[in-house]
Structure formats: C-alpha cells, structure tokens
Design a protein around this motif. Structure first.
Motif, PDB file in Angstrom:
ATOM      1  N   TYR A 266     -56.113  -8.126 -27.637  1.00 29.37           N
ATOM      2  CA  TYR A 266     -57.086  -9.223 -27.701  1.00 29.37           C
ATOM      3  C   TYR A 266     -58.036  -9.065 -28.886  1.00 29.37           C
ATOM      4  O   TYR A 266     -58.419  -7.957 -29.267  1.00 29.37           O
ATOM      5  CB  TYR A 266     -57.900  -9.299 -26.410  1.00 29.37           C
ATOM      6  CG  TYR A 266     -57.094  -9.720 -25.225  1.00 29.37           C
ATOM      7  CD1 TYR A 266     -56.814 -11.056 -24.979  1.00 29.37           C
ATOM      8  CD2 TYR A 266     -56.576  -8.777 -24.347  1.00 29.37           C
ATOM      9  CE1 TYR A 266     -56.050 -11.437 -23.892  1.00 29.37           C
ATOM     10  CE2 TYR A 266     -55.814  -9.155 -23.256  1.00 29.37           C
ATOM     11  CZ  TYR A 266     -55.559 -10.484 -23.035  1.00 29.37           C
ATOM     12  OH  TYR A 266     -54.796 -10.859 -21.964  1.00 29.37           O
ATOM     13  N   ASP A 267     -58.401 -10.218 -29.442  1.00 30.63           N
ATOM     14  CA  ASP A 267     -59.368 -10.269 -30.535  1.00 30.63           C
ATOM     15  C   ASP A 267     -60.269 -11.467 -30.279  1.00 30.63           C
ATOM     16  O   ASP A 267     -59.828 -12.617 -30.392  1.00 30.63           O
ATOM     17  CB  ASP A 267     -58.664 -10.406 -31.888  1.00 30.63           C
ATOM     18  CG  ASP A 267     -59.612 -10.241 -33.068  1.00 30.63           C
ATOM     19  OD1 ASP A 267     -60.787 -10.648 -32.937  1.00 30.63           O
ATOM     20  OD2 ASP A 267     -59.186  -9.734 -34.120  1.00 30.63           O
ATOM     21  N   ASP A 268     -61.515 -11.211 -29.905  1.00 31.26           N
ATOM     22  CA  ASP A 268     -62.431 -12.292 -29.563  1.00 31.26           C
ATOM     23  C   ASP A 268     -62.670 -13.241 -30.734  1.00 31.26           C
ATOM     24  O   ASP A 268     -62.971 -14.420 -30.546  1.00 31.26           O
ATOM     25  CB  ASP A 268     -63.776 -11.716 -29.093  1.00 31.26           C
ATOM     26  CG  ASP A 268     -63.660 -11.014 -27.750  1.00 31.26           C
ATOM     27  OD1 ASP A 268     -62.713 -11.336 -27.012  1.00 31.26           O
ATOM     28  OD2 ASP A 268     -64.501 -10.141 -27.460  1.00 31.26           O
ATOM     29  N   ARG A 269     -62.528 -12.744 -31.937  1.00 32.85           N
ATOM     30  CA  ARG A 269     -62.734 -13.619 -33.097  1.00 32.85           C
ATOM     31  C   ARG A 269     -61.661 -14.693 -33.184  1.00 32.85           C
ATOM     32  O   ARG A 269     -61.900 -15.783 -33.700  1.00 32.85           O
ATOM     33  CB  ARG A 269     -62.737 -12.778 -34.384  1.00 32.85           C
ATOM     34  CG  ARG A 269     -63.888 -11.796 -34.482  1.00 32.85           C
ATOM     35  CD  ARG A 269     -63.676 -10.838 -35.635  1.00 32.85           C
ATOM     36  NE  ARG A 269     -62.459 -10.048 -35.445  1.00 32.85           N
ATOM     37  CZ  ARG A 269     -61.997  -9.179 -36.354  1.00 32.85           C
ATOM     38  NH1 ARG A 269     -62.636  -9.001 -37.483  1.00 32.85           N
ATOM     39  NH2 ARG A 269     -60.888  -8.496 -36.102  1.00 32.85           N
ATOM     40  N   GLY A 271     -60.106 -15.878 -30.426  1.00 32.08           N
ATOM     41  CA  GLY A 271     -60.023 -16.640 -29.194  1.00 32.08           C
ATOM     42  C   GLY A 271     -58.694 -16.414 -28.498  1.00 32.08           C
ATOM     43  O   GLY A 271     -58.278 -17.200 -27.652  1.00 32.08           O
TER      44      GLY A 271
END
Length: 799
Positions: A266-269, A271
């Motif tokens: 996962y990468d919050d940047r 989404g």
C-alpha cells in the motif's frame, strides 16, 4: 424487491438482477425454472428446490447437459470489517483483474448469511480478503469445507489476507478441511519474523509484478503448506536455523492462499498500492487457465470490429463559466461556446455524449447567462455527432445524502452554512468544488464560497429522484430537434448513486455512466488504480467510467492545468502489453476555457480520429458492459464454443493465442478476427443471436483461416452491423461517420469488385472499383465520408 424476496429464503447471493442471463442451477435442464434472472414458477417451489439441493448433496447433472463455462466468482466480504461492497479491497483491487480475465463478481456478506452448500454451475470459485477471523468461524468453516457446485465443477476457493478461521473457534475438522483446499494446514505456533528474516524461494512468474517483496517484521499466522500445496513464495525467520520457513503464497488442490504482505504494497499517496503478486497470472493459474492450457473464450469490453473502442463524455461543469476577453472590445465566451466551437463542431466524425445540467439553463437558477447556455445546448443537440445526456437538475455532489432525504434537514444545513436564516432559494455545492471557481455560473442561485460543503449546487426546489434523473433527461430532450431522444445520464459528484436513483434511470431504458475510471501512468504506476467495469448497488449494477477524466489529471482545474496531457500515457499503458481499457475521453465544458486542458483534448481527439480506433457512443459502451454480465459460452466440442445471451457485447478474446487462429469455415455468425499482442480478438456478427466460434492451430499473422468464397473482417473504423455471403458476393452493412477505412481477408492475389452506397439511397454511388487483394489475402479500402451514417457494401470475388 427481488433481493428481499430471496433473503426471506436465505439465498441472497445466488439469484440477483445483476446476472440476468444466468442459465440456472445446472445448465439447460433448469432453464425452464429460471430464465433471464426472473422466476417463472412459484417462488415457494424454487425455495423448496434450493433447500433440497443444498441438503441432498446433489452433484450430478443430466446426461448430455451442456453447461456454460463458469465465469462467476463469489466475493465473500465481512460487513463488520468493510460495510459497503464498493469499499472492499475485493472491489477496489481484485475485481478489475478478474473482469479482464472474463469473470463477474457477486458479493456475499458472510457476516449476515452463509451461502448454500451447493452453488449453481455458473460459479467458478470464491474469493475473500478478511482482516481477521470472522465472528462466526464455525459457520463459515463448515460451509467453506463442503461447498461444491451442483454439477461437481472444479470450484476454486481463494483467500487473501486472513483465512477467516482459527483453531480456537469452530470444528477443527471443518477448519482443517477448508484449509486443505487452499493447500494449508494449522501449525503448532505462530512465527515471528525479525530483521534477519529472508526470502528463501520466490517464483518470478507470479511474484514481484509491480514492486519487490519485502519481509514484514512481526507475527505470522500458525499456518503451513501441506504436501499437496505448491509454494510460490517462502520466507524464513533465520535462514541459518530454519530450513522449512513459512509459505506466503500457496496454490492448493482446490484453491489458493496469499498472505497480506504478498498481495499489495500500500501507498497512501497513490490511494492504492503496488501489486506484489501478478494478479493476472495468479488467477489464471488458480482457475486452470493460461498458455499451457486449452484456449478459453473471454468476453471483451475494450474492442469492437478489430479496433480499440473510442467514446467521449462531456460533463456540464463549466457550461456557464466565462473566459475573460483578451483584448478590448472582444466579447467574453462561455465555456460551452468554446466547447462547441473548438471541441465538438471540428470533429463531426467523432460521436460525443454531451450532458447538460438543467439548473444551469434556468435563468432563475443559473442567472442571466442561462439563456445563452440554453441556446448553446440547443445548437449542440442538433448536431448529428452529439448524443443527448444530462447530469441532472441540481448537480448532486453527495448522492448518499439524498438516499434518505430530509427537506427540513437540508434547510437547516443551509442555515448553518450561510450563518443566517435558511433560504430555500440558495444554491449549494460540496467541498470538492471549492477550488472550481469559474466552473459554475458566475451569477444566479449558487454560492461556491460560503456553501462549499453542501451536497448539491442548486437547492431551490426540494429533491425528487425522478425530477433529478429522468425528469432532467426529458428537459434536455426538449432542447433537441423532434425525434431525438436522450441516450445517457452521467453521475455527478461522488458518483455513488443510491439504488433507487440507479433503478429509476435504468428502468427508463437510459444508459447511466459514472464513477470508477482510473489512471495508469508514471504518476500512478499500478493496475490497482484501474476500476472494475461495474459496482454493486443493492440488486443493481452501476457502470463505471472506463478511464478517469480531466478533473483527476488537473486536480479540478487547479494545478497542473496542463495535467490532462498525461492521459496519453494512460492510454498507452492500458494498450500494451495487454489491452485493459477502451479509450474513454471524459472531460467537462470547464476544460474548454483553459488553453492547457483544451489543447490536451484537441490532441486526444486528433488521435482518436487518425489512430487505430473505432468511434462508438457512451450508451453503446454501457450496453457492452451489460452484455459482459450476461454472456455465456457453451463449449460444443474441442475448440468450438457457442456464445449466448451476449446483449450488445460483440467481441470474444483469446489470450496467449499466438498459435491459434479463427476457423472461418467451421464458425458461424462471426465477422472475423485480429491479433493484438498475444491476444486474438474475435468479432461477432450483431445480426446473429448465437454465433459459433471455432479456432484451429495456426499462427497466421492475420489470425484468420479463411473459407473459400467468404470474406472475413480484419478491422473497421465503421461498426459492422451485418455480414451475409451468397455465392462469390459478400454483403456488408455498416454504420459510421466520416471516412470508413476497413480491412477484410479473402483469397490472396485476387481481384474484388467493390460497390458501396448509403443504405437510405442506393442510387448514390460512393465506391465502385476493383481492388486486388494482397498476397496474404488482405483487402484494404475506405468508404468515403457521406452525410448518411449507414452504408451497404458489396464485395464480389472469383469463386
């Protein structure tokens, strides 16, 4: 209504309106009971039959039963962890790869009901992605340990993340039987991985698809691979002391398991995240498909008549936005006027679905500019390339707010937002459009500053779902010449319509489109950011946009204002190495105002005009996606399939098909074929309800093994609506605007007489010449542009 009826019998997941073409529990013998998703016998009898099947362990079908290839995957989710199917990881990340491979998902909430023990023959498998053990471990384990399909099909069970069961709750026998299907068994203790943990085995064909795998430190479940399981990824806490390790990606005899760390990084940047495992290769392997297996027909929503589909949708934002004058005496222009002059009128050969917001065209709401805006709409709706659409009446930004509408509550919201008395004439918009500025009317009953958190733009009138949807479509049609009907409704705002809104539009026979989409380029380099084809909304399906539009690339027309140029890279990345999406150009009238976005759109329209695309309408794409839900492929014999209930879907794809070609002589109701990458795209004849596809071992470059005296389609910019052969003559009917280049295949080095006329006036000769086919049998010609959109073409060769 139907879903509630099924719930009363405890079978909420098998029969819904989402798969209206389902054949029934066991192919043809049950079709008399269930037909196109609606019961034809008393419901009580159906319930009794389901119950009998579920308890009797029926596994055999009548002799000679011809079952369709199973292509439904049951998506098991836990509403206590993920309440809405649209927000589950299965929907956001797993559904699109499965859609691309031809599978349809049906969502089941295991927190409320367990499915029957016997599933109908449509089901290929189940997939889950739990965070932790379920509250009803015993019930789930019992079901998962014995679930089968009624005809004894090879049902696969796939578990991502937590397997949902623990040894401390529920029957240990049931838990062990379920895990054995996944290729797992319980171990005596959890494992703890620290800094010394290492990868001891990794299969590069399945792992490190978009990002490398890194061992996460912490506790790992008390699971281990069985002797029947096959490991694709193994790690060890300490390679010097632990020779066995822990398997995080396992293929079992009846399914598969993927630990959370082996799925997405996962990468919050973003989404979203980057896929660790290759979802396409992984699902193909689990379901017994791929290069080492027999070819499998895959319904395809990206391609028509050998070309990638192109369609465009124009949203109403910015319809009344003013572009300031650049010199003294110059009249300022509305965004809709620039849209008309620069992006619609110069492209008469590209159909555009143009949506208007009815509130913008009402002077009492949109202000004095509404009169001009309405005139522009009338002019656009009179153009032959424009399809009429609407975004509603008041511009809904938060559809969920209106699912349980409270007029007084909205008035109170106005009062709170304005800091004064509630005023029913005040327009409302939500926080997502605070930065839009000129995207909305410059004056009138709206206020984009003080009321930026409100759920709709215009709130003078109480919300009414019919007025907002089909009523707005009727008002839009009133602006068009007589006889022209609206073709589409485009969802606005969060594009999450509640079920009643969706039902009102669909019951009116109008295509509805919106939400979803996605980017895939160097700034968003993961297929996890591409949406599936549809979203479940109660017992209905919402058709998503194929790709995201201008607002996503420009951050709602703020910065970078030139960002829509990056769409070209998304277009390229979704074409090769796999064609993942059609070319959907989605933009708003607002983008016509700024040079950066307008120039990007002009460039993309030029690309659609001259590139290897076939222009279609947005409504046509919606029809294709709906056909994807219902289509069935029955295998009549080796390498021969009968296609049924396909609706508007006209393309079947074979992946890894470099060594097979279409056998024209053994097929019927088929137009032709074309290769793209390692895929073979078979074009079906829309005039044939049940075409038969036959393929043979052949690596011919065209992908076509032709038959004596019969032409076969390679590709066409016009939509081919029928193909008939009589003697040495092939009669083709086609529809399109502008020039219509096309390629057909026949006998090599042969002279063919071509004759083309408008369908409405065969006295007008558009093409009358003799053309020589190439050594490979290719026959290239172009039907010249004409005011008519339908054509008749005859091609006569020498038998």
């Amino acid at each position: 209504m139907r879903r509630k009826l099924y719930n009363s019998f405890g079978y909420s997941v098998l029969w819904t309106a989402r798969i209206p073409g389902a054949a029934g529990i066991c192919g043809r013998w049950f079709c008399a009971v269930v037909q196109r998703g609606f019961f034809r016998v008393p419901t009580l009898a159906i319930a009794v039959l389901f119950a009998a099947l579920a308890t009797s362990g029926v596994r055999a079908c009548p002799a000679g039963a011809n079952l369709p290839d199973p292509r439904v995957v049951m998506a098991l989710y836990d509403s206590t962890q993920e309440p809405d199917p649209r927000d589950t990881r299965l929907h956001r990340f797993v559904e699109f790869p499965l859609n691309h491979l031809g599978y349809v998902l049906e969502y089941v909430d295991v927190a409320t009901n367990m499915p029957p023990d016997v599933l109908d023959a449509r089901f290929a498998g189940t997939v889950s992605w739990f965070d932790s053990a379920l509250s009803n471990v015993g019930g789930f384990a019992k079901w998962a340990a014995q679930v089968e399909t009624v005809c004894g099909g090879d049902l696969k069970q796939i578990a991502f993340g937590d397997v949902g069961v623990t040894s401390g709750n529920g029957s240990s026998a049931d838990i062990s039987a379920y895990l054995a299907r996944l290729g797992l068994e319980l171990s005596d203790f959890e494992q703890i991985f620290g800094a010394l943990a290492e990868v001891t085995y990794l299969d590069p064909a399945f792992v490190e698809f978009e990002t490398g795998f890194t061992v996460e430190t912490g506790r790992y479940p008390a699971l281990r691979k069985t002797a029947e399981g096959e490991s694709l990824l193994r790690v060890s806490a300490n390679i010097m002391q632990d020779a066995t390790g822990l398997d995080l990606l396992v293929l079992g005899p009846r399914g598969a398991y993927a630990h959370g760390s082996a799925t997405l990084n996962y990468d919050d940047r973003l989404g979203g995240g980057f896929w660790v495992l290759d979802p396409f290769a992984f699902f193909n392997r689990v379901f017994g498909r791929g290069p080492s297996h027999q070819p499998v027909p895959v319904p395809d929503v990206t391609t028509l008549d050998g070309r990638r589909m192109f369609f465009s949708t124009v949203m109403s934002e910015g319809w009344l936005a003013l572009k300031p004058a650049r010199s003294f005496g110059e009249e300022p222009q509305l965004g809709s006027e620039i849209l008309r002059d620069r992006l619609i009128v110069p492209f008469p050969d590209l159909p555009a679905t143009v949506a208007v917001l009815i509130g913008d065209l009402d002077p009492a709401l949109g202000g004095p500019l509404a009169v001009t805006g309405a005139m522009v709409a009338k002019g656009l709706f009179a153009l032959p390339q424009v399809r009429i659409a609407s975004t509603g009446r008041s511009l809904i930004r938060d559809w969920g707010y209106f699912a349980r509408y409270d007029m007084q509550g909205e008035a109170e919201a106005v009062k709170a937002l304005r800091g004064g008395p509630a005023d029913a004439d005040t327009g409302l918009v939500n926080v997502a459009v605070r930065s839009l500025g000129g995207a909305f009317s410059a004056s009138g009953q709206s206020d984009t500053d003080r009321l930026a958190t409100a759920p709709r733009h215009y709130s003078r009138d109480p919300f009414n779902v019919v007025s907002e949807t089909t009523g707005a479509l009727a008002d839009a049609a009133a602006l068009a010449p007589e006889g022209r009907a609206p073709s589409a409704f485009l969802w606005t705002g969060d594009a999450r319509p509640f079920e009643t809104a969706l039902a009102v539009v669909q019951d009116a026979g109008i295509a509805a489109l919106g939400g979803g989409g996605g980017r895939y380029n160097q700034f968003a380099p993961s297929v996890s950011l591409l949406s599936p084809f549809t979203a479940p909304v109660g017992s209905h399906l919402q058709v998503y946009n194929a790709l995201s539009g201008d607002e996503t690339y420009t951050n709602y027309w703020t910065t970078p204002i030139y960002g829509f140029h990056a769409f070209a890279e998304t277009l390229a990345w979704t074409e090769a190495p796999m064609r993942l999406k059609p070319f959907h150009l989605a933009f708003s009238a607002r983008s016509a105002v700024d040079f950066g976005t307008r120039r990007a759109i002009e460039t993309l329209l030029d690309r659609a005009r001259i590139g290897d695309f076939i222009p279609v309408t947005a409504a046509a794409y919606v029809g294709v996606v709906q056909g994807f839900q219902t289509v069935r492929a029955h295998q009549d014999s080796a390498n021969v399939w009968r296609i049924q209930d396909r609706g508007a879907l006209q393309t079947i794809r074979f992946d890894g098909a470099g060594a097979i070609s279409l056998d024209v002589a053994a097929s019927s109701g088929v137009l032709g074929a074309r290769r793209s990458g390692d895929a073979l795209y078979i074009a079906l004849n829309p005039a044939t309800p049940e075409p038969v596809i036959s393929v043979v071992q052949s690596d011919r470059a065209s992908g076509i093994e032709t038959a004596m005296g019969a032409l076969a389609l390679g590709d066409s910019r016009f939509t081919i609506t029928d193909l008939q052969h009589k003697g040495c003559t092939s009669r083709i009917t086609a529809a399109g605007q502008g020039d219509g280049p096309m390629t057909w295949f026949g006998a090599p080095d042969q002279a063919y007489a071509l004759h083309a006329t408008p369908a409405a006036d065969e006295a007008v000769i558009l093409l009358d010449e003799t053309v020589q086919s190439a050594p490979d049998g290719a026959l290239h010609f172009t039907v010249p542009a004409y005011e008519s959109a339908e054509f008749t073409i005859t091609v006569t060769g020498q038998c």
